[in-house]
Design a protein around this motif. Structure first.
Motif: not given
Length: 401
Positions: A183-191
């Motif tokens: 699990r990444a912290r959020g969308l931008r981190e995953a991108e």
């Protein structure tokens, strides 16, 4: 059996996901408005028997719990990623999407795209609100075509959602396919994970490509250097040089996105883009050293795909190498067990039927991709002159890059 998952885009990213989903027992709708990636008949029959339904009718998109957008994002005329196919896929989905659907984007995009662009398209087309009426997440694709050791089941999947609930919904879906969800912290981190992973590959390939040129100039065996260096158990990962960098994962420097460009990535692109030219330069030098001119020379290219044992030609350096050889006046032919016909500059390139006869007749044979079916020992014996761009032939059997 109604589909539980919709994979939108059955290309390089979507088809492996659909294959993994049906293998995990998930009834899957594969939507593709154009021509899907080629699939062997036996593979297609196996997928169909396990609940796969390929279609160009978008009606079924409104009846699934999870929809994953896997549309390609090729480099546009301005050098950035072209989101046209992602936008089109999102509009088709939004017009039919029902509440509580989980929407995941796997296409390579710049950080901020899922929230700043995809969210707006989905909300406008559906009348629903992300994070409240439907879940929205991003997961970088980790497809490595032809890799027999790492597939969807044993490759960890990174997930980042618009909200914690979005992340958990996407994680629950991927948990049915893979052994581990990160699990990444959020969308931008995953991108940005996708950005880092892609650029890591290109930067390190550029480094070893520069080392190849340097070591040749110094009379040093780079392949032996790499063999020794990779014994270091920490702080080193082996990359190997080649004739150029192909594939679908294009490097991204974020130019034009209101952020400081990644200068190392820009430089890596320049280095890697020079490799086809360098291969041709080495080829011309070898011919000259053996009393032959590139003009009129018969040159055989072996393996014109972008990687071994895979038929995809996306970004293959073979194309530029062939063009440059032709510009020097060479007569170019090719052999590739995975490519029945091949054209360069809209002209068909002659295909060699008998590998060893063609290698024996050619003034120079250039090994670009070492497909598993090639007998490298036999090839090195038959070829008049052999340039190995991958360092896979027996030591002393060929001229290495």
């Amino acid at each position: 059996m109604p589909a539980d998952l919709a994979v939108i885009g059955l290309g390089q990213l979507g088809l492996p996901l659909a294959r993994a989903a049906v293998a995990a027992g998930i009834p899957t709708l594969g939507y593709e408005s154009g021509d899907p990636a080629p699939l062997a008949p036996a593979d297609l029959r196996r997928m169909l028997s396990k609940g796969f339904l390929p279609t160009d009718d978008p009606a079924g998109l409104g009846r699934v719990r999870t929809a994953v957008i896997c549309a390609p994002t090729p480099r546009g005329a301005d050098g950035g990623l072209d989101l046209g196919q992602v936008t089109a896929a999102a509009r088709v989905l939004a017009a039919r999407m029902r509440p509580h659907t989980t929407v995941i984007l796997e296409s390579p995009v710049h950080p901020g795209t899922t929230e700043g662009h995809l969210r707006a398209v989905l909300e406008e087309g559906s009348g629903l609100r992300a994070g409240r009426d439907f879940h929205l997440a991003y997961s970088p694709s980790r497809v490595d075509p032809g890799n027999r050791d790492h597939g969807p089941a044993n490759t960890p999947k990174v997930i980042g959602g618009l909200t914690p609930a979005c992340t958990e919904s996407a994680a629950a879906f991927y948990g049915r396919i893979t052994d581990r969800v990160v699990r990444a912290r959020g969308l931008r981190e995953a991108e940005t994970v996708q950005l880092l992973e892609t650029n890591f590959r290109h930067v390190n390939i550029a480094l070893v490509n520069e080392m190849a040129v340097l070591c040749h100039d110094l009379g040093v065996d780079l392949w032996d250097v790499i063999r020794c260096a990779e014994t270091k158990p920490f702080g080193f990962q082996a990359f190997r040089p080649g004739p150029g960098v192909g594939g679908h994962g294009v490097p991204q420097d974020l130019s034009g996105h209101r952020v400081r460009p990644l200068r190392m990535v820009e430089l890596a692109q320049q280095v890697n883009q020079q490799m086809p030219r360098y291969v041709v330069q080495r080829a011309a030098t070898l011919l000259n050293e053996h009393g032959k001119s590139a003009r009129g020379a018969r040159v055989l290219l072996l393996g014109v795909t972008y990687k071994p044992d895979h038929a995809d030609q996306q970004g293959t350096p073979a194309r530029e190498i062939a063009v440059r050889l032709m510009e020097l006046g060479a007569t170019v032919s090719y052999h590739d067990p995975l490519v029945p016909s091949w054209s360069v500059l809209d002209r068909p390139v002659p295909r060699a039927d008998s590998l060893y006869e063609a290698a024996a007749a050619a003034d120079l044979t250039i090994l670009l991709q070492p497909h598993r079916t090639y007998d490298l020992q036999g090839l090195s014996v038959k070829a008049q002159l052999l340039l190995d761009t991958q360092g896979v032939t027996p030591t002393g059997a060929a001229h290495r890059l």
